[in-house]
Motif scaffolding. Structure first.
Motif, PDB file in Angstrom:
ATOM      1  N   SER A 182     -11.530 -43.605  16.960  1.00 48.84           N
ATOM      2  CA  SER A 182     -10.468 -43.945  17.913  1.00 48.84           C
ATOM      3  C   SER A 182      -9.596 -42.740  18.215  1.00 48.84           C
ATOM      4  CB  SER A 182      -9.597 -45.079  17.374  1.00 48.84           C
ATOM      5  OG  SER A 182     -10.362 -46.239  17.218  1.00 48.84           O
ATOM      6  N   ALA A 183      -9.283 -41.963  17.208  1.00 44.83           N
ATOM      7  CA  ALA A 183      -8.451 -40.777  17.413  1.00 44.83           C
ATOM      8  C   ALA A 183      -9.166 -39.754  18.292  1.00 44.83           C
ATOM      9  CB  ALA A 183      -8.069 -40.162  16.072  1.00 44.83           C
ATOM     10  N   GLU A 209     -11.570 -40.408  20.513  1.00 45.30           N
ATOM     11  CA  GLU A 209     -11.640 -40.952  21.874  1.00 45.30           C
ATOM     12  C   GLU A 209     -10.300 -40.805  22.584  1.00 45.30           C
ATOM     13  OE1 GLU A 209     -12.920 -44.960  21.352  1.00 45.30           O
ATOM     14  OE2 GLU A 209     -15.030 -44.417  21.174  1.00 45.30           O
ATOM     15  N   PHE A 210      -9.211 -41.086  21.876  1.00 44.15           N
ATOM     16  CA  PHE A 210      -7.895 -40.930  22.482  1.00 44.15           C
ATOM     17  C   PHE A 210      -7.635 -39.472  22.850  1.00 44.15           C
ATOM     18  CE2 PHE A 210      -3.332 -40.096  22.214  1.00 44.15           C
ATOM     19  CZ  PHE A 210      -2.885 -40.961  23.200  1.00 44.15           C
ATOM     20  N   ALA A 211      -8.023 -38.546  21.986  1.00 42.41           N
ATOM     21  CA  ALA A 211      -7.828 -37.123  22.272  1.00 42.41           C
ATOM     22  C   ALA A 211      -8.602 -36.685  23.515  1.00 42.41           C
ATOM     23  CB  ALA A 211      -8.230 -36.284  21.068  1.00 42.41           C
ATOM     24  N   ILE A 262      -9.406 -38.823  26.112  1.00 41.54           N
ATOM     25  CA  ILE A 262      -8.927 -39.565  27.281  1.00 41.54           C
ATOM     26  C   ILE A 262      -7.470 -39.264  27.622  1.00 41.54           C
ATOM     27  CG2 ILE A 262      -8.488 -41.898  28.137  1.00 41.54           C
ATOM     28  CD1 ILE A 262     -10.935 -42.807  26.615  1.00 41.54           C
ATOM     29  N   ALA A 263      -6.657 -38.906  26.651  1.00 40.68           N
ATOM     30  CA  ALA A 263      -5.218 -38.706  26.863  1.00 40.68           C
ATOM     31  C   ALA A 263      -4.889 -37.703  27.974  1.00 40.68           C
ATOM     32  CB  ALA A 263      -4.542 -38.312  25.560  1.00 40.68           C
ATOM     33  N   LEU A 323      -5.353 -39.444  31.323  1.00 38.37           N
ATOM     34  CA  LEU A 323      -4.340 -40.461  31.576  1.00 38.37           C
ATOM     35  C   LEU A 323      -3.001 -39.835  31.928  1.00 38.37           C
ATOM     36  CD1 LEU A 323      -5.165 -43.078  28.787  1.00 38.37           C
ATOM     37  CD2 LEU A 323      -5.639 -43.224  31.232  1.00 38.37           C
TER      38      LEU A 323
END
Length: 184
Positions: free
Chosen positions: A25-26, A28-30, A32-33, A36
């Protein structure tokens, strides 16, 4: 033997690492962030430009509406009306706003001629003007309000440089057949 134990331990560690999904999750967030955040700032910039365009259009229509409610206007009254148009533009700066209001009458020959014109930030009109077909008949008068606004985005990434917005509004005089300008 210690070499074999080390290999077995490293193989066990690699298998455990491959099955471990706690950090997915971390990661993927890194990934996509940044997209966004860029999307957020792009939408904010677009909304600011859209709001500036809408306010400029509203100011243009209000100038035409105020003049159309008069029977005779003067230069000073028109300057005050332009100041009202600039106030409508708040919170955006009024410096890049240019406005012009023109009284037009279509003659019996079918040609629309300028009766008077006054501008702020743009020159007055003179001579003949083309108005949309069917808007006025021969002998009728109309008020034309025009404005341009040079919008410069505060973020300046999605809308780089200056974006020019233009609006033109036509309104019929409300109290008289033809609005005059006593000193234009």
């Amino acid at each position: 033997m210690s070499r074999m134990v080390r290999r077995a331990r490293s193989a066990l560690f690699l298998r455990r690492f491959a099955r471990d999904s706690r950090g997915v999750s971390a990661v993927e967030f890194a990934l996509i962030a940044p997209l966004l955040i860029a999307l957020y700032f792009g939408l904010a910039e677009f909304c600011q430009g859209y709001m500036a365009q809408k306010r400029m259009g509203h100011a243009t229509s209000q100038v035409a509406d105020i003049v159309a409610q008069s029977d005779v206007v003067t230069r000073d009254e028109l300057d005050d009306i332009f100041a009202i148009g600039a106030l409508i533009l708040n919170p955006f700066p009024a410096g890049p706003l240019s406005m012009r209001v023109t009284g037009i009458t279509r003659g019996s020959d079918g040609v629309a001629r300028v009766d008077w014109s006054r501008g702020q930030g743009m020159g007055g009109r003179s001579g003949t003007v083309s108005v949309p077909a069917g808007l006025i008949n021969n002998g009728e008068s109309i008020i034309m309000s025009e404005a341009t606004y040079d919008y410069i985005s505060p973020i300046n990434k999605l809308l780089p440089g200056t974006t020019r917005f233009n609006h033109t509004y036509y309104l019929r005089p409300r109290l008289v057949d033809r609005i005059g300008c006593s000193n234009c």
